[in-house]
Design a protein around this motif. Sequence first.
Motif, PDB file in Angstrom:
ATOM      1  N   SER A 143      79.087  58.084  47.644  1.00  0.00           N
ATOM      2  CA  SER A 143      77.996  58.626  46.819  1.00  0.00           C
ATOM      3  C   SER A 143      76.917  59.248  47.693  1.00  0.00           C
ATOM      4  CB  SER A 143      77.389  57.520  45.945  1.00  0.00           C
ATOM      5  OG  SER A 143      78.372  56.973  45.117  1.00  0.00           O
ATOM      6  N   VAL A 144      76.587  58.558  48.792  1.00  0.00           N
ATOM      7  CA  VAL A 144      75.558  59.098  49.698  1.00  0.00           C
ATOM      8  C   VAL A 144      76.055  60.402  50.326  1.00  0.00           C
ATOM      9  CG1 VAL A 144      74.327  58.682  51.881  1.00  0.00           C
ATOM     10  CG2 VAL A 144      74.464  56.872  50.163  1.00  0.00           C
ATOM     11  N   ALA A 145      77.330  60.418  50.751  1.00  0.00           N
ATOM     12  CA  ALA A 145      77.873  61.625  51.397  1.00  0.00           C
ATOM     13  C   ALA A 145      77.860  62.808  50.427  1.00  0.00           C
ATOM     14  CB  ALA A 145      79.303  61.361  51.877  1.00  0.00           C
ATOM     15  N   SER A 146      78.262  62.578  49.189  1.00  0.00           N
ATOM     16  CA  SER A 146      78.288  63.694  48.224  1.00  0.00           C
ATOM     17  C   SER A 146      76.872  64.113  47.848  1.00  0.00           C
ATOM     18  CB  SER A 146      79.110  63.320  46.992  1.00  0.00           C
ATOM     19  OG  SER A 146      78.649  62.118  46.450  1.00  0.00           O
ATOM     20  N   ALA A 147      75.935  63.161  47.794  1.00  0.00           N
ATOM     21  CA  ALA A 147      74.532  63.510  47.511  1.00  0.00           C
ATOM     22  C   ALA A 147      73.996  64.424  48.615  1.00  0.00           C
ATOM     23  CB  ALA A 147      73.687  62.241  47.406  1.00  0.00           C
ATOM     24  N   LEU A 148      74.296  64.061  49.871  1.00  0.00           N
ATOM     25  CA  LEU A 148      73.822  64.872  51.000  1.00  0.00           C
ATOM     26  C   LEU A 148      74.489  66.248  51.007  1.00  0.00           C
ATOM     27  CD1 LEU A 148      73.631  62.149  53.806  1.00  0.00           C
ATOM     28  CD2 LEU A 148      71.733  63.182  52.543  1.00  0.00           C
ATOM     29  N   LEU A 149      75.784  66.271  50.660  1.00  0.00           N
ATOM     30  CA  LEU A 149      76.499  67.556  50.630  1.00  0.00           C
ATOM     31  C   LEU A 149      75.874  68.490  49.578  1.00  0.00           C
ATOM     32  CD1 LEU A 149      78.916  69.202  51.697  1.00  0.00           C
ATOM     33  CD2 LEU A 149      80.311  68.178  49.882  1.00  0.00           C
ATOM     34  N   ALA A 150      75.574  67.930  48.404  1.00  0.00           N
ATOM     35  CA  ALA A 150      74.948  68.742  47.343  1.00  0.00           C
ATOM     36  C   ALA A 150      73.569  69.227  47.791  1.00  0.00           C
ATOM     37  CB  ALA A 150      74.838  67.927  46.058  1.00  0.00           C
ATOM     38  N   LEU A 151      72.828  68.364  48.482  1.00  0.00           N
ATOM     39  CA  LEU A 151      71.494  68.761  48.967  1.00  0.00           C
ATOM     40  C   LEU A 151      71.619  69.894  49.983  1.00  0.00           C
ATOM     41  CD1 LEU A 151      68.418  68.228  49.038  1.00  0.00           C
ATOM     42  CD2 LEU A 151      68.836  66.648  50.915  1.00  0.00           C
ATOM     43  N   VAL A 152      72.601  69.787  50.878  1.00  0.00           N
ATOM     44  CA  VAL A 152      72.813  70.842  51.876  1.00  0.00           C
ATOM     45  C   VAL A 152      73.165  72.164  51.174  1.00  0.00           C
ATOM     46  CG1 VAL A 152      74.381  71.617  53.718  1.00  0.00           C
ATOM     47  CG2 VAL A 152      73.429  69.312  53.771  1.00  0.00           C
ATOM     48  N   PHE A 153      74.013  72.089  50.146  1.00  0.00           N
ATOM     49  CA  PHE A 153      74.361  73.302  49.387  1.00  0.00           C
ATOM     50  C   PHE A 153      73.105  73.944  48.799  1.00  0.00           C
ATOM     51  CE2 PHE A 153      79.040  72.104  48.203  1.00  0.00           C
ATOM     52  CZ  PHE A 153      79.385  72.264  49.539  1.00  0.00           C
ATOM     53  N   TYR A 154      72.211  73.093  48.261  1.00  0.00           N
ATOM     54  CA  TYR A 154      70.970  73.624  47.671  1.00  0.00           C
ATOM     55  C   TYR A 154      70.084  74.251  48.753  1.00  0.00           C
ATOM     56  CZ  TYR A 154      66.105  73.590  46.193  1.00  0.00           C
ATOM     57  OH  TYR A 154      64.800  73.956  45.976  1.00  0.00           O
ATOM     58  N   LEU A 155      69.871  73.488  49.824  1.00  0.00           N
ATOM     59  CA  LEU A 155      68.931  73.959  50.854  1.00  0.00           C
ATOM     60  C   LEU A 155      69.445  75.210  51.563  1.00  0.00           C
ATOM     61  CD1 LEU A 155      67.825  70.556  52.444  1.00  0.00           C
ATOM     62  CD2 LEU A 155      66.524  72.009  50.881  1.00  0.00           C
ATOM     63  N   CYS A 156      70.768  75.260  51.784  1.00  0.00           N
ATOM     64  CA  CYS A 156      71.322  76.367  52.580  1.00  0.00           C
ATOM     65  C   CYS A 156      71.740  77.559  51.720  1.00  0.00           C
ATOM     66  CB  CYS A 156      72.531  75.891  53.391  1.00  0.00           C
ATOM     67  SG  CYS A 156      72.100  74.643  54.601  1.00  0.00           S
ATOM     68  N   VAL A 157      72.010  77.336  50.448  1.00  0.00           N
ATOM     69  CA  VAL A 157      72.550  78.431  49.627  1.00  0.00           C
ATOM     70  C   VAL A 157      71.782  78.624  48.316  1.00  0.00           C
ATOM     71  CG1 VAL A 157      74.623  79.322  48.474  1.00  0.00           C
ATOM     72  CG2 VAL A 157      74.855  78.021  50.606  1.00  0.00           C
ATOM     73  N   PHE A 158      71.843  77.626  47.430  1.00  0.00           N
ATOM     74  CA  PHE A 158      71.412  77.853  46.040  1.00  0.00           C
ATOM     75  C   PHE A 158      69.930  78.178  45.908  1.00  0.00           C
ATOM     76  CE2 PHE A 158      75.157  74.949  45.127  1.00  0.00           C
ATOM     77  CZ  PHE A 158      75.992  76.010  44.816  1.00  0.00           C
ATOM     78  N   ILE A 178      70.531  63.590  43.236  1.00  0.00           N
ATOM     79  CA  ILE A 178      71.016  62.792  42.095  1.00  0.00           C
ATOM     80  C   ILE A 178      72.331  63.385  41.568  1.00  0.00           C
ATOM     81  CG2 ILE A 178      70.515  62.135  39.693  1.00  0.00           C
ATOM     82  CD1 ILE A 178      67.478  62.285  40.638  1.00  0.00           C
ATOM     83  N   ALA A 179      72.341  64.708  41.365  1.00  0.00           N
ATOM     84  CA  ALA A 179      73.548  65.360  40.836  1.00  0.00           C
ATOM     85  C   ALA A 179      74.727  65.139  41.793  1.00  0.00           C
ATOM     86  CB  ALA A 179      73.287  66.850  40.632  1.00  0.00           C
ATOM     87  N   GLY A 180      74.456  65.239  43.102  1.00  0.00           N
ATOM     88  CA  GLY A 180      75.518  65.053  44.088  1.00  0.00           C
ATOM     89  C   GLY A 180      76.057  63.630  44.080  1.00  0.00           C
ATOM     90  N   ALA A 181      75.154  62.649  44.000  1.00  0.00           N
ATOM     91  CA  ALA A 181      75.586  61.247  43.999  1.00  0.00           C
ATOM     92  C   ALA A 181      76.436  60.947  42.760  1.00  0.00           C
ATOM     93  CB  ALA A 181      74.363  60.330  44.039  1.00  0.00           C
TER      94      ALA A 181
END
Lengths: 246, 291
Positions: free
Chosen positions: B71-86, B196-199
Motif C-alpha cells: 500500500s505504501v509503495a503504490s501510494a508513493l508511486l501514485a504521488l510520483v505520477f502526480y508530481l512528475c506528470v499529472f 490516498i488514491a494510490g494506497a
Amino acid sequence: MNGSQPLLATRDLTGGYGEIDILTGIEMTVAAREIVTIAGTNGSGKSTLAKAVMGFLPRTAGTIRFDGIDLLAQPAEKRLALGIAYVPQVANIFPSLSVEENLLVIENVADRRARLEAMYAHFPALKPLRRRRAGSLSGGERQQVAFARTLMPEPKLMVLDEPTAALSPAIVSKILALIRTLPEAGVAVLLVEQRAREALAISDRGYILDQGRIVLADTAAALLSDTRMAELYLGHGLTESDKAPS
Amino acid sequence: MDFALFANLAFNGLIEGAVIALPAVALTLVFGVMGFPNASTGDVMTAGAYAAQTGQIAMAGSIVAGVIVGSVASALLALVFYLCVFRFFQGRPSMYALVASIGLAFATRSTLTFFLGYDQRVFPIPLTRAFSFGPLRIVPSDLYILATSVGAIVLVFLLLYVTPLGRRMRAVADNPDLARSCGISSHRVLSAMWLIAGAVTGLGGILFGIKTVITPLMGWEALLPAFAAMILGGIGNPAGAIAGALTIGIAQELSTPFVGFTYKIGVGFAIMVLALVLRPSGLFNLSARVR
C-alpha cells in the motif's frame, strides 16, 4: 480615505488573459476601513481588476502592494494569510459542501468554533441551514454563505466582485447594507459593481473603468454628481480632456 | 435452479465487487478532483501487489507487513505520477492527462516485467478449509478480503467526510480557484489525495492477488470493471462507485452458468451500458454529484 499609507495600492497595473491587455495603467488605492467602488459597463475590465488583485489573472505587469507587500510575487493562496478575502461574482460557494463546511473550510481562522457562532449570530438565516448542501440554497442565501465564509478569518480587505448580480432588489438592499457595516468591523472593501449609483452611495471613493482604463476617480459623492459618469454609462464615452488623471 | 449454486456465486461476486470497489473509489476520487480518467490505476494495482508479495517474503511471511509495504509503495508511486506528470496537465483538456496516464500504465507494466518477468506469483499464505454457512461455502481468506476492503473504504469515507483534509479535498474538487482564495494549498491537498488514491488502488491489487494470482496484466484487466463501476455509480461519486462495483461483481458471477467464465466481463459492461441508457448520470447519482 485615511491619511496614512494605503492598505492596497496598484501602480501602472497592466494585464490580461492572452496577448491583448484588458487592464492598462491602473493606479488605484484602498485605505484601511474604506469602501472603494470600481464601476464600469460590461467588459470595462472591473472583474479582471479584482482577479488581478487576487492573483487569478495569468499575465500582469506593474505592481500591486498590500500592507507594503508585493502581491504579484505571492501565489493566490497566500493572499488570505495576508488579510485579503474574496467573494467572486459567480461560483462563490462550494456547492457540494454543507453550509457549515463552507464556513469551516477557510484557513487562517484562530478559533473556528467561536467565529462560526459569531457568523451565525451575524447571519441568523444560516444557522437552520447549516447541514444543507450549499448548492441547494437560493442566490441570496449563497451570498450570505460567501460573506460569512470570507468574514470568518477577520480579513483586513474584502474584494467583492459584483455581489448584487442576479439578486432580487430586496436582497440587493440587504447586501449593500451589510457591506456598509464592514468598515466598522475593521474591514476595508474593494467593491466591483455594475450598479454604480447604489455602490457609490455606500462608498467613500470610486473609480470608473472604461475599456480597461480608469477614466474617472474621485470621492463617491463627487462621482455621483458628475455628469460625465452618466455620459459614460449611456455609452457616449469620454473625450481625452474629460478623463481624470489616473 | 440450484439456489446454493447461485447463493455461492452471489457471495463470490460480493467479494470480487469489494475488491473492484477499491480501484473504482480511487478512479472516482481522481476524476472528481483532477477531472480525468486515470488509466494508470490498473498498473498501480499490479505494482502494489508485486510490492506486497516481495515485502511479505522479505518480512518473514507476514501478510500484514506485505499489505503495508504494498500500500505504501503504490501510494508513493501514485504521488510520483502526480508530481512528475499529472500536475502539469491541470487546467488543460482532460485528454492530455488521460493519454499520459495510458503511457504511465505501459511504462509501469514494462518496468515490472523487465525486472520480474511474466511468471505468475502467489502470496504465500496457508490454505484454509472452507466452512459452511447455510448454503454458502466460505473460504476464510474471502472474509479477510471483504473485511479489509470494507475497513479501507470506511477509512476513506471518514477521511473525506469527517476530517479537515477531506473538507479541503472536496472544496478543491468543487472549485479550485475559490479554494485557493480560501488559503487552501491545492498542491498539498492534491498530493494527499494521490497518496490516498494510490494506497487504496494498491490495496485493491493486493486483495486481487490474494484472491487469484499476481500477473503483470492483472491490474490492466481489473481496470475495465473498475471503470465500469465508476461510470455506473456516477462519476465523482465514491459511494456510487462502491455500489457500482458490487452490482457488477455480483452480476458477473451470477451470469457464469449462462455465459461461461470467459464472457462474464461482457455482462458487467452490458449492465453499465443499459444503466447509462436509462440514467445517463449514473445509476447511483442521487443528486448531481456527491464528492
